[in-house]
Each structure stands twice: as structure tokens, then as C-alpha cells.
Design a protein around this motif. Sequence first.
Motif, PDB file in Angstrom:
ATOM      1  N   PRO A  62    -131.484 -46.022  10.905  1.00  0.00           N
ATOM      2  CA  PRO A  62    -131.021 -45.932  12.296  1.00  0.00           C
ATOM      3  C   PRO A  62    -130.068 -44.754  12.486  1.00  0.00           C
ATOM      4  CG  PRO A  62    -129.749 -47.568  11.116  1.00  0.00           C
ATOM      5  CD  PRO A  62    -130.776 -47.054  10.139  1.00  0.00           C
ATOM      6  N   LEU A  63    -130.135 -44.121  13.654  1.00  0.00           N
ATOM      7  CA  LEU A  63    -129.201 -43.049  13.984  1.00  0.00           C
ATOM      8  C   LEU A  63    -129.089 -42.917  15.497  1.00  0.00           C
ATOM      9  CD1 LEU A  63    -130.885 -40.371  15.129  1.00  0.00           C
ATOM     10  CD2 LEU A  63    -131.334 -40.005  12.727  1.00  0.00           C
ATOM     11  N   ARG A  64    -128.077 -42.182  15.901  1.00  0.00           N
ATOM     12  CA  ARG A  64    -127.830 -41.910  17.317  1.00  0.00           C
ATOM     13  C   ARG A  64    -127.531 -40.425  17.476  1.00  0.00           C
ATOM     14  NH1 ARG A  64    -125.588 -44.905  21.917  1.00  0.00           N
ATOM     15  NH2 ARG A  64    -124.274 -43.564  23.228  1.00  0.00           N
ATOM     16  N   MET A  65    -128.308 -39.747  18.301  1.00  0.00           N
ATOM     17  CA  MET A  65    -128.124 -38.334  18.616  1.00  0.00           C
ATOM     18  C   MET A  65    -127.544 -38.211  20.011  1.00  0.00           C
ATOM     19  SD  MET A  65    -131.049 -35.541  19.594  1.00  0.00           S
ATOM     20  CE  MET A  65    -130.971 -36.081  21.328  1.00  0.00           C
ATOM     21  N   TYR A 184    -127.475 -36.219  26.783  1.00  0.00           N
ATOM     22  CA  TYR A 184    -128.749 -36.809  26.362  1.00  0.00           C
ATOM     23  C   TYR A 184    -128.519 -37.573  25.060  1.00  0.00           C
ATOM     24  CZ  TYR A 184    -130.890 -33.689  29.778  1.00  0.00           C
ATOM     25  OH  TYR A 184    -131.225 -33.048  30.942  1.00  0.00           O
ATOM     26  N   ILE A 185    -128.953 -38.824  25.040  1.00  0.00           N
ATOM     27  CA  ILE A 185    -128.774 -39.682  23.878  1.00  0.00           C
ATOM     28  C   ILE A 185    -130.132 -40.195  23.406  1.00  0.00           C
ATOM     29  CG2 ILE A 185    -127.779 -41.849  23.036  1.00  0.00           C
ATOM     30  CD1 ILE A 185    -125.540 -41.448  25.116  1.00  0.00           C
ATOM     31  N   LEU A 186    -130.337 -40.138  22.114  1.00  0.00           N
ATOM     32  CA  LEU A 186    -131.554 -40.677  21.504  1.00  0.00           C
ATOM     33  C   LEU A 186    -131.116 -41.630  20.400  1.00  0.00           C
ATOM     34  CD1 LEU A 186    -134.688 -38.623  20.435  1.00  0.00           C
ATOM     35  CD2 LEU A 186    -133.748 -40.404  18.970  1.00  0.00           C
ATOM     36  N   GLU A 187    -131.461 -42.897  20.537  1.00  0.00           N
ATOM     37  CA  GLU A 187    -131.169 -43.895  19.513  1.00  0.00           C
ATOM     38  C   GLU A 187    -132.464 -44.224  18.782  1.00  0.00           C
ATOM     39  OE1 GLU A 187    -129.229 -47.298  21.104  1.00  0.00           O
ATOM     40  OE2 GLU A 187    -127.414 -46.190  21.683  1.00  0.00           O
ATOM     41  N   TRP A 188    -132.511 -43.836  17.516  1.00  0.00           N
ATOM     42  CA  TRP A 188    -133.709 -44.017  16.701  1.00  0.00           C
ATOM     43  C   TRP A 188    -133.501 -45.236  15.803  1.00  0.00           C
ATOM     44  CZ3 TRP A 188    -135.405 -39.842  12.574  1.00  0.00           C
ATOM     45  CH2 TRP A 188    -136.589 -40.256  11.946  1.00  0.00           C
ATOM     46  N   HIS A 189    -134.182 -46.325  16.147  1.00  0.00           N
ATOM     47  CA  HIS A 189    -134.141 -47.559  15.375  1.00  0.00           C
ATOM     48  C   HIS A 189    -135.429 -47.675  14.548  1.00  0.00           C
ATOM     49  CE1 HIS A 189    -130.631 -48.990  17.648  1.00  0.00           C
ATOM     50  NE2 HIS A 189    -131.214 -48.441  18.702  1.00  0.00           N
ATOM     51  N   PRO A 190    -135.466 -48.555  13.556  1.00  0.00           N
ATOM     52  CA  PRO A 190    -136.668 -48.670  12.726  1.00  0.00           C
ATOM     53  C   PRO A 190    -137.945 -48.972  13.509  1.00  0.00           C
ATOM     54  CG  PRO A 190    -134.838 -49.753  11.647  1.00  0.00           C
ATOM     55  CD  PRO A 190    -134.354 -49.368  13.017  1.00  0.00           C
ATOM     56  N   ASN A 191    -137.866 -49.752  14.582  1.00  0.00           N
ATOM     57  CA  ASN A 191    -139.080 -50.152  15.301  1.00  0.00           C
ATOM     58  C   ASN A 191    -139.082 -49.784  16.776  1.00  0.00           C
ATOM     59  OD1 ASN A 191    -140.501 -51.563  13.125  1.00  0.00           O
ATOM     60  ND2 ASN A 191    -138.760 -52.951  13.196  1.00  0.00           N
ATOM     61  N   GLU A 248    -123.618 -27.544  24.735  1.00  0.00           N
ATOM     62  CA  GLU A 248    -122.175 -27.645  24.528  1.00  0.00           C
ATOM     63  C   GLU A 248    -121.829 -28.339  23.221  1.00  0.00           C
ATOM     64  OE1 GLU A 248    -120.174 -29.453  27.801  1.00  0.00           O
ATOM     65  OE2 GLU A 248    -120.089 -27.596  28.957  1.00  0.00           O
ATOM     66  N   SER A 249    -122.623 -29.357  22.853  1.00  0.00           N
ATOM     67  CA  SER A 249    -122.269 -30.109  21.647  1.00  0.00           C
ATOM     68  C   SER A 249    -123.464 -30.881  21.125  1.00  0.00           C
ATOM     69  CB  SER A 249    -121.118 -31.081  21.930  1.00  0.00           C
ATOM     70  OG  SER A 249    -121.472 -32.028  22.912  1.00  0.00           O
ATOM     71  N   VAL A 250    -123.435 -31.156  19.826  1.00  0.00           N
ATOM     72  CA  VAL A 250    -124.450 -31.979  19.156  1.00  0.00           C
ATOM     73  C   VAL A 250    -123.716 -32.936  18.226  1.00  0.00           C
ATOM     74  CG1 VAL A 250    -126.376 -32.023  17.531  1.00  0.00           C
ATOM     75  CG2 VAL A 250    -126.216 -30.178  19.226  1.00  0.00           C
ATOM     76  N   ARG A 251    -124.061 -34.203  18.332  1.00  0.00           N
ATOM     77  CA  ARG A 251    -123.512 -35.213  17.435  1.00  0.00           C
ATOM     78  C   ARG A 251    -124.650 -36.097  16.944  1.00  0.00           C
ATOM     79  NH1 ARG A 251    -118.396 -37.576  16.500  1.00  0.00           N
ATOM     80  NH2 ARG A 251    -118.485 -39.758  15.820  1.00  0.00           N
ATOM     81  N   ILE A 252    -124.773 -36.246  15.647  1.00  0.00           N
ATOM     82  CA  ILE A 252    -125.782 -37.125  15.045  1.00  0.00           C
ATOM     83  C   ILE A 252    -125.043 -38.029  14.070  1.00  0.00           C
ATOM     84  CG2 ILE A 252    -127.959 -37.276  13.805  1.00  0.00           C
ATOM     85  CD1 ILE A 252    -128.463 -34.338  14.526  1.00  0.00           C
ATOM     86  N   GLU A 253    -125.194 -39.328  14.256  1.00  0.00           N
ATOM     87  CA  GLU A 253    -124.460 -40.274  13.415  1.00  0.00           C
ATOM     88  C   GLU A 253    -125.312 -41.501  13.123  1.00  0.00           C
ATOM     89  OE1 GLU A 253    -121.120 -41.859  15.687  1.00  0.00           O
ATOM     90  OE2 GLU A 253    -122.131 -41.200  17.513  1.00  0.00           O
TER      91      GLU A 253
END
Length: 253
Positions: A62-65, A184-191, A248-253
Motif C-alpha cells: 500500500p502507498l499514497r501519492m 492530486y492523490i492516488l491511494e494504491w491498495h492491494p485490491n 510544486e511538490s511530490v510526496r509518496i509514502e
Amino acid sequence: MIDTDFSQPLMLPWRITEIGKGLVEQSARALQLTVPPTSNQVYSDAQLTDYAGKSGFVWRPPLRMTVRATMSADLKGTAGFGFWNHPFVPGEKGFRLPQATWFFFSAPPSDMALAKGVPGPGWKAATINATRWQFLAMLPTAPIGLLLMRVPALYQRLWPIGQQAIGVSEQLLDSQLLLDMRTYILEWHPNKILFLVDDRLVHQAAVRLNGPLGFIIWVDNQYAVVTPQGKIGFGLVDIKNPQSLIVESVRIE
């Protein structure tokens, strides 16, 4: 984790690519990727990635961009940001079937109409996973399938099966969003994958991506045509006015 506001000089893992007339410039507050006026005889691309070849892909769920970005008006070619497996990497052998989850823009004559009911060009929240076994199992019947898709009634009935097999899920977004700085937010979960703009959910894709994938931001003067009816084409477009993607910014966690 990556947390970059572009107020400091770029360091690894960031890698700049400038092809043709593509230009990546950093100011005190933002990164600007630009394609200046150019002809359709020259491929021009400005991009920022966090990988060098397939060995550099590190992202899995899992991650959040979170990306703060805006784009020029009257954009041509393609642009966007998110995660993919860079199907063809110069200097590496072979071609990889595509996997991607991203915010993706394309302008006519691009026509990648792979999601039923969603226009080919436009500003989209999108996924694709052509590495799924369902798609590989369908490949031997692809020539017949493409012919069947040219019959409107059969397309309406059968293409949802094909779309699911290649893991395509898309939502057309309002292109006016591009003209203002947005989050812009992208939440990548397993499914599943969630897409949000300014904390508002705009799309949920029930798609599983295998990963690992690499992160990319880009703008170029390319177009592509890929449809269920078998139309396939690629090329370049003239750029008459400078066009930019400003981040302006990029955050991936």
C-alpha cells in the motif's frame, strides 16, 4: 518515502530526462517541465522519474501519492504523473506488457478508448494491467475478437469482459482542473486504487496491480491510437505554443 517540494536542488532518486526540445527547469517553488514550439518531426519529452531501468522500480501497495500540479491551457500530446512499468526502456532488451496507475492526459488525435463509455482523449484517472493471466489467456483469440468488436451490439456485450481482462478502469475528469494548482492523490491498495482531487474522491478502480512500478512525471508531443476495434497508431504532433506541466511538490509514502 519521498517528500520533495522542489525548493532544494534535486538529488537521487530523481532523474531528469530531456529529449528533443524537452526542458526541465527548477525554480524556488516548483519544477516546470516544458515542450516549447516544435514540429511533428521531432520527439520532445520532458520528464522526471525515480528509477533507472526496471531494476529501479520500487513501488508496491500500500502507498499514497500526493502531487501538487497544474498544466498549460490548450495542451497537446500527452502528460501526467503516477506509476508505471515503462514498457520499453532504451538500452534494455524486450518489451513489457503495460502496468500503470496514474493521472493521464492525452489530446486528439490520441484515441486510447479502452474503457467502455469513456472517450479516448482527455484528462483521466486511469489504470491498466495487461500482465493479468486473463488477458494472456485471451491473446490467441485476439484477431477474431477485434473483428467482433466492430459490430456495435457485440462490442456493447463483450468488451466489458476484455476491459476487465486488461485491468482497465478510467474516469474522465474535468479538463478545467488542469488550469489551476490542484492536489492530486492516488491511494494504491492491494485490491483497489483510489483517486482524489483536492481530497474529493473522483474514481475508485477495483484493479490489482502486481508491481513493482516506477514513478514518473512527464509532458511530450506524442499521440497514440489503441481501440478495441483494432485501430492502432502512434505519432507526433506539432506544438505551436510552449506547454508546461508545473509541479510544486511530490510526496509518496
